[in-house]
Design an enzyme around this catalytic site. Structure first.
Site, PDB file in Angstrom:
ATOM      1  N   GLU A 201       0.813  -1.216   0.000  1.00  0.00           N
ATOM      2  CA  GLU A 201       0.000   0.000   0.000  1.00  0.00           C
ATOM      3  C   GLU A 201       0.850   1.271   0.000  1.00  0.00           C
ATOM      4  O   GLU A 201       0.762   2.105   0.913  1.00  0.00           O
ATOM      5  CB  GLU A 201      -0.962  -0.012   1.180  1.00  0.00           C
ATOM      6  CG  GLU A 201      -2.013  -1.081   1.033  1.00  0.00           C
ATOM      7  CD  GLU A 201      -3.157  -0.961   2.019  1.00  0.00           C
ATOM      8  OE1 GLU A 201      -3.004  -0.298   3.042  1.00  0.00           O
ATOM      9  OE2 GLU A 201      -4.224  -1.534   1.737  1.00  0.00           O
TER      10      GLU A 201
ATOM     11  N   GLU B  34      -6.189  -7.893  -1.176  1.00  0.00           N
ATOM     12  CA  GLU B  34      -6.771  -8.017   0.159  1.00  0.00           C
ATOM     13  C   GLU B  34      -8.254  -7.770   0.016  1.00  0.00           C
ATOM     14  O   GLU B  34      -8.669  -6.743  -0.531  1.00  0.00           O
ATOM     15  CB  GLU B  34      -6.177  -6.972   1.116  1.00  0.00           C
ATOM     16  CG  GLU B  34      -4.700  -7.152   1.337  1.00  0.00           C
ATOM     17  CD  GLU B  34      -4.116  -6.126   2.302  1.00  0.00           C
ATOM     18  OE1 GLU B  34      -4.898  -5.443   2.993  1.00  0.00           O
ATOM     19  OE2 GLU B  34      -2.886  -6.018   2.354  1.00  0.00           O
TER      20      GLU B  34
HETATM   21  C1  GAL Z   1      -4.595  -2.942   4.489  1.00  0.00           C
HETATM   22  C2  GAL Z   1      -3.153  -3.325   4.729  1.00  0.00           C
HETATM   23  C3  GAL Z   1      -3.060  -4.586   5.543  1.00  0.00           C
HETATM   24  C4  GAL Z   1      -3.920  -4.451   6.743  1.00  0.00           C
HETATM   25  C5  GAL Z   1      -5.329  -4.204   6.305  1.00  0.00           C
HETATM   26  C6  GAL Z   1      -6.308  -4.112   7.424  1.00  0.00           C
HETATM   27  O1  GAL Z   1      -4.766  -1.638   4.166  1.00  0.00           O
HETATM   28  O2  GAL Z   1      -2.468  -3.543   3.525  1.00  0.00           O
HETATM   29  O3  GAL Z   1      -1.739  -4.818   5.911  1.00  0.00           O
HETATM   30  O4  GAL Z   1      -3.429  -3.427   7.514  1.00  0.00           O
HETATM   31  O5  GAL Z   1      -5.365  -3.001   5.602  1.00  0.00           O
HETATM   32  O6  GAL Z   1      -6.179  -2.975   8.147  1.00  0.00           O
END
Ligand code: GAL
Length: 664
Positions: free
Chosen positions: A146, A303
């Site tokens: 990110e 994700e």
């Molecule tokens: C995303 C990040 C993850 C985790 C997830 C939940 O933005 O890439 O590592 O932090 O959010 O908060």
């Protein structure tokens, strides 16, 4: 790019006792997982002290996945430098606007421009890629995590920014002219006076200067990504390389960020409370369309929402039955070829222990696991969809240039750039038409409708391509705050919309940054009014911004219903070449956008759905040989919906997805 749809999870073996690994892999296999992502934050476990490596544990887990026939996507672990690194090399830590190194101990916090940091990152990346380059189950790498635009104010960034400015302008004379530095004695007599915009008083700094710093910060991140990309490919040329992005505060220019990368990946956490905002019903799909448009090809979800989210903020409600499955399929419907869920199991330690995974802390697979299993089965059933492409006739133009400039100088209370983009996306989505959100610099020739809201920073090539598109017959939609600035973020000395005046056939005689109140809007165009009245009874209104339009060759479609500008044109239509140009000088209520979208689509000869229940999304993907298409009908609401489509009635459960395969 893909021979089958991928479904999987983000797995953090380093968080768990190794006695759990085997069972985790077994359960993933049983659920139907075919890909996992790992090692994203594992730097301290892979290099516990400088130059001392420990990859044995990762080898072991990778072997377990290999035996299970599950693909492994690794991450360069550079997003979380270990504590020893910060202690030994404090010069790699990012500095804030006041030039203070920021406190470390959470994650990130490294300056992407730091040569020392890059050297250390290079070493761990080389170790990792060399180790796994011959492992068949390891197919690629996610770079870092990110990445945001590198808004760092350390001495390295100061020097780099200065060089960036010198290479852009060459002489201080040119720079002074470009920035308009004659205001407030801002003239530079030497480049040594050029600095990043330090201090907490950004709004008092020259917006030409601050916009350039935003561009520089974004370029720094793109350069960092390119550095990692080249490194990985120099060792393993067959590895797929991407990075995962999201819509963050300091967004990099996505088109530059992903330029070299094999595909786009996105972290998808759709808001769980529906409607998230009734004005932006199609906001989830907006994000997905934006991702597909970055490279104009399919993307991955790195994700995906898996459970209640929270941690640093109070937890949001847990995903309702159907949501996990529905939102993953929604991503596929908009062009995702892989969906990886964050995360397999909820962490029991660390700041994110309440950002839930598919399995809860108890490690007892529950309702969400069962739903995930069903999703894996759906994905397996529709696997051949992989690689098929969306093909839409409506383009919505996005650029980080306007976004940065409008964030630096918000124009009026409540109005923001993404709001304008979303209103237009929502309007066409609401009538069942797919939208490609693309760079304003893309070739526009394939589009019948081009919505180009808020072209705040003028780019003459973009203007030329919009004139050309209209000349050739496209419908072009432009809006308030267009043509306001030159490329250096200075106001232009012309009547607005300046370079777009001839195209729109109007002048903005005056404007009112009206703010959050509501003002009656009188739709005077018969067709538009009919479409508005047919479905909706409240009266149309406008808000936030009112351009008082003087028609040159255009005709008014709607006029203001009050204020000292009662009766003055607010929305216009102009015939330009073979095309139609619409100018929306204000911000309207949702139904006004939707009914106007019907008029525009009708005029462009496009078939739309007149009475699509709110929250139903229709998208299509076409096989590469053009022999068939899949039509996706998604119910993004909390209740069962009945819709009339393809000549018949269909019922869809809350968050349900119907996929219709159509031979062409
Ligand atoms: C995303 C990040 C993850 C985790 C997830 C939940 O933005 O890439 O590592 O932090 O959010 O908060």
């Amino acid at each position: 790019m893909a021979d089958k749809l991928k479904i999987g999870v983000d797995y953090y073996p380093e968080h768990w006792d190794k006695s759990l690994w085997k069972n985790d892999v077994r359960l993933m296999k049983e659920a139907g997982v075919n890909i996992v992502r790992m090692a994203e934050f594992a730097w301290s476990r892979l290099e516990p002290s400088e130059g001392v490596y420990s990859f044995g544990w990762l080898d072991e887990v990778i072997s377990l996945f290999e035996e299970a026939g599950i693909e492994v996507f690794l991450c360069t672990p550079t997003s979380t430098p270990p504590q020893w690194l910060f202690e030994k090399y404090p010069e790699v830590i990012q500095s804030d606007r006041n030039k203070n190194r920021i406190p470390t101990g959470i994650r990130g916090h490294r300056c992407l421009n730091s040569p020392v940091y890059r050297k250390l990152a290079e070493k761990i990346i080389i170790k990792m890629v060399e180790r796994y380059k011959d492992k068949k189950c390891v197919t690629g790498y996610q770079i870092d995590n990110e990445l945001e635009a590198n808004h760092c104010f350390c001495p390295v960034c100061e020097e780099k920014f200065r060089k960036w400015v010198i290479s852009k302008y060459g002489t201080t004379d040119k720079l002074n002219k470009a920035y308009g530095n004659n205001v407030w004695s801002g003239e530079f007599s030497s480049f040594s006076q050029v600095k990043p915009p330090y201090g907490g008083h950004q709004q008092w700094l020259n917006p030409s200067h601050t916009l350039d710093f935003c561009r520089f910060a974004s370029d720094s991140t793109a350069d960092y990504v390119e550095f990692q990309y080249n490194l990985v490919k120099s060792i393993d040329k067959n590895a797929l390389v991407t990075t995962n992005c999201w819509l963050c505060e300091n967004m990099p220019d996505f088109y530059k960020l992903f330029q070299k990368l094999d595909f786009v990946s996105y972290d998808n956490y759709p808001a769980l409370k529906l409607p998230e905002d009734k004005e932006t019903l199609y906001s989830h799909s907006f994000h997905l369309d934006l991702m597909r448009g970055i490279k104009k090809k399919n993307f991955w979800i790195m994700e995906q929402l898996s459970g209640a989210t929270g941690g640093w903020a109070p937890m949001a409600q847990t995903p309702r039955p159907g949501m996990l499955r529905g939102y993953a399929m929604q991503a596929v419907a908009h062009g995702a070829d892989a969906v990886l869920h964050f995360r397999w199991r909820s962490a029991i330690s660390g700041a994110e222990m309440f950002w839930h995974g598919i399995i809860d802390h108890s490690n007892v697979p529950g309702r969400r696991f069962e739903e995930f299993k069903q999703l894996c089965a759906d994905i397996a059933k529709y696997s051949s969809i992989a690689g098929s492409q969306a093909k839409n006739s409506i383009a919505l133009l996005y650029s980080s240039e306007h976004e940065y400039a409008l964030k630096l100088q918000p124009q009026t209370e409540g109005m923001y750039y993404f709001g304008q983009l979303k209103s237009l996306h929502d309007a066409f989505s609401s009538i069942g038409l797919g939208v490609d959100i693309i760079s304003e610099k893309e070739d526009l020739s394939a589009y019948k409708i081009i919505a180009a809201p808020t072209l705040f920073i003028t780019n003459h090539e973009v203007a030329e391509s919009l004139y050309k598109a209209a000349r050739n017959g496209a419908a072009v939609i432009i809006t308030n705050r267009t043509g306001v600035k030159d490329e250096y973020n200075k106001c232009v000395m012309q009547q607005l919309p300046s370079v777009y005046s001839e195209l729109a056939g109007i002048h903005v005689a005056e404007y009112d940054p009206a703010g959050s109140g509501k003002l009656k809007l009188d739709i005077i165009n018969k067709e538009w009014k009919q479409r508005y009245n047919k479905q909706y009874n409240p009266s149309p209104y406008c808000t936030q911004w009112c351009d008082l339009l003087e028609c040159i060759s255009a005709a008014p479609l709607a006029v203001y219903g009050g204020e000292f500008y009662k009766g003055i044109a607010a929305v216009t239509h102009n015939k330009y070449g073979k095309g139609n140009v619409y100018y929306i000088g204000t911000v309207m209520d949702r139904q006004s956008y939707i009914s106007l979208a019907k008029v525009i689509a009708g005029e462009a000869g496009m078939q739309y759905i007149d009475k699509l229940p709110p929250g139903i999304e229709i998208t299509q993907r076409y096989s590469t040989d053009g022999s068939k298409k899949w039509q996706f009908i998604f119910n993004n609401t909390t209740s069962r919906k009945e819709i009339f489509i393809n000549g018949k009635n269909m019922e869809i459960e809350a968050f349900g997805m119907e996929i219709v395969e159509i031979e062409m």
